[in-house]
Design a protein around this motif. Sequence first.
Motif, PDB file in Angstrom:
ATOM      1  N   CYS A 201      30.236  28.718  27.692  1.00 44.24           N
ATOM      2  CA  CYS A 201      31.502  29.440  27.670  1.00 44.24           C
ATOM      3  C   CYS A 201      32.547  28.620  26.941  1.00 44.24           C
ATOM      4  O   CYS A 201      32.757  27.460  27.257  1.00 44.24           O
ATOM      5  CB  CYS A 201      31.992  29.715  29.091  1.00 44.24           C
ATOM      6  SG  CYS A 201      30.900  30.774  30.018  1.00 44.24           S
TER       7      CYS A 201
ATOM      8  N   TYR B  97      36.604  29.076  25.345  1.00 43.81           N
ATOM      9  CA  TYR B  97      37.758  29.961  25.345  1.00 43.81           C
ATOM     10  C   TYR B  97      38.534  29.790  24.053  1.00 43.81           C
ATOM     11  O   TYR B  97      38.986  28.713  23.739  1.00 43.81           O
ATOM     12  CB  TYR B  97      38.658  29.668  26.546  1.00 43.81           C
ATOM     13  CG  TYR B  97      37.935  29.897  27.828  1.00 43.81           C
ATOM     14  CD1 TYR B  97      37.728  31.188  28.279  1.00 43.81           C
ATOM     15  CD2 TYR B  97      37.426  28.852  28.561  1.00 43.81           C
ATOM     16  CE1 TYR B  97      37.028  31.434  29.441  1.00 43.81           C
ATOM     17  CE2 TYR B  97      36.729  29.079  29.726  1.00 43.81           C
ATOM     18  CZ  TYR B  97      36.537  30.372  30.158  1.00 43.81           C
ATOM     19  OH  TYR B  97      35.850  30.605  31.300  1.00 43.81           O
TER      20      TYR B  97
ATOM     21  N   THR C 102      39.685  32.106  38.107  1.00 44.63           N
ATOM     22  CA  THR C 102      39.245  33.285  37.357  1.00 44.63           C
ATOM     23  C   THR C 102      37.836  33.082  36.821  1.00 44.63           C
ATOM     24  O   THR C 102      36.985  33.960  36.936  1.00 44.63           O
ATOM     25  CB  THR C 102      40.214  33.580  36.192  1.00 44.63           C
ATOM     26  OG1 THR C 102      41.502  33.826  36.733  1.00 44.63           O
ATOM     27  CG2 THR C 102      39.764  34.779  35.372  1.00 44.63           C
ATOM     28  N   VAL C 103      37.592  31.913  36.249  1.00 45.60           N
ATOM     29  CA  VAL C 103      36.265  31.611  35.708  1.00 45.60           C
ATOM     30  C   VAL C 103      35.243  31.614  36.836  1.00 45.60           C
ATOM     31  O   VAL C 103      34.150  32.171  36.701  1.00 45.60           O
ATOM     32  CB  VAL C 103      36.270  30.258  34.970  1.00 45.60           C
ATOM     33  CG1 VAL C 103      34.866  29.856  34.560  1.00 45.60           C
ATOM     34  CG2 VAL C 103      37.185  30.320  33.759  1.00 45.60           C
TER      35      VAL C 103
ATOM     36  N   ALA D 168      35.377  33.249  39.692  1.00 41.11           N
ATOM     37  CA  ALA D 168      35.175  34.621  40.154  1.00 41.11           C
ATOM     38  C   ALA D 168      34.256  35.391  39.206  1.00 41.11           C
ATOM     39  O   ALA D 168      33.383  36.150  39.651  1.00 41.11           O
ATOM     40  CB  ALA D 168      36.509  35.336  40.294  1.00 41.11           C
ATOM     41  N   HIS D 169      34.429  35.197  37.907  1.00 45.18           N
ATOM     42  CA  HIS D 169      33.568  35.872  36.948  1.00 45.18           C
ATOM     43  C   HIS D 169      32.135  35.353  37.050  1.00 45.18           C
ATOM     44  O   HIS D 169      31.177  36.131  36.984  1.00 45.18           O
ATOM     45  CB  HIS D 169      34.105  35.703  35.521  1.00 45.18           C
ATOM     46  CG  HIS D 169      35.250  36.596  35.226  1.00 45.18           C
ATOM     47  ND1 HIS D 169      36.549  36.181  35.325  1.00 45.18           N
ATOM     48  CD2 HIS D 169      35.301  37.897  34.841  1.00 45.18           C
ATOM     49  CE1 HIS D 169      37.348  37.184  35.017  1.00 45.18           C
ATOM     50  NE2 HIS D 169      36.619  38.237  34.732  1.00 45.18           N
TER      51      HIS D 169
ATOM     52  N   ALA E 271      30.485  36.891  40.039  1.00 44.16           N
ATOM     53  CA  ALA E 271      30.100  38.282  39.778  1.00 44.16           C
ATOM     54  C   ALA E 271      28.808  38.339  38.960  1.00 44.16           C
ATOM     55  O   ALA E 271      27.919  39.150  39.244  1.00 44.16           O
ATOM     56  CB  ALA E 271      31.219  39.021  39.055  1.00 44.16           C
ATOM     57  N   LEU E 272      28.691  37.471  37.964  1.00 47.43           N
ATOM     58  CA  LEU E 272      27.475  37.430  37.144  1.00 47.43           C
ATOM     59  C   LEU E 272      26.273  36.973  37.968  1.00 47.43           C
ATOM     60  O   LEU E 272      25.174  37.504  37.826  1.00 47.43           O
ATOM     61  CB  LEU E 272      27.679  36.510  35.940  1.00 47.43           C
ATOM     62  CG  LEU E 272      28.674  37.010  34.895  1.00 47.43           C
ATOM     63  CD1 LEU E 272      28.964  35.919  33.873  1.00 47.43           C
ATOM     64  CD2 LEU E 272      28.165  38.269  34.225  1.00 47.43           C
TER      65      LEU E 272
END
Length: 50
Positions: free
Chosen positions: A6, A8, A21-22, A24-25, A28-29
Amino acid sequence: MTSVVCRYCVAPGKSTPSDATVSAHAAALRGAGLITTVRAGRTVLHRRTP
């Protein structure tokens, strides 16, 4: 397995995503079965599932 990297790219005047945020993503993945996560010391490695 292929490593997921990853990076940015931030446009001028835009902020980078927060660690929360990272995280949480990534959660989810992981929940969707798309990545696996391995801790190596302070580093967290995310890999795409086959």
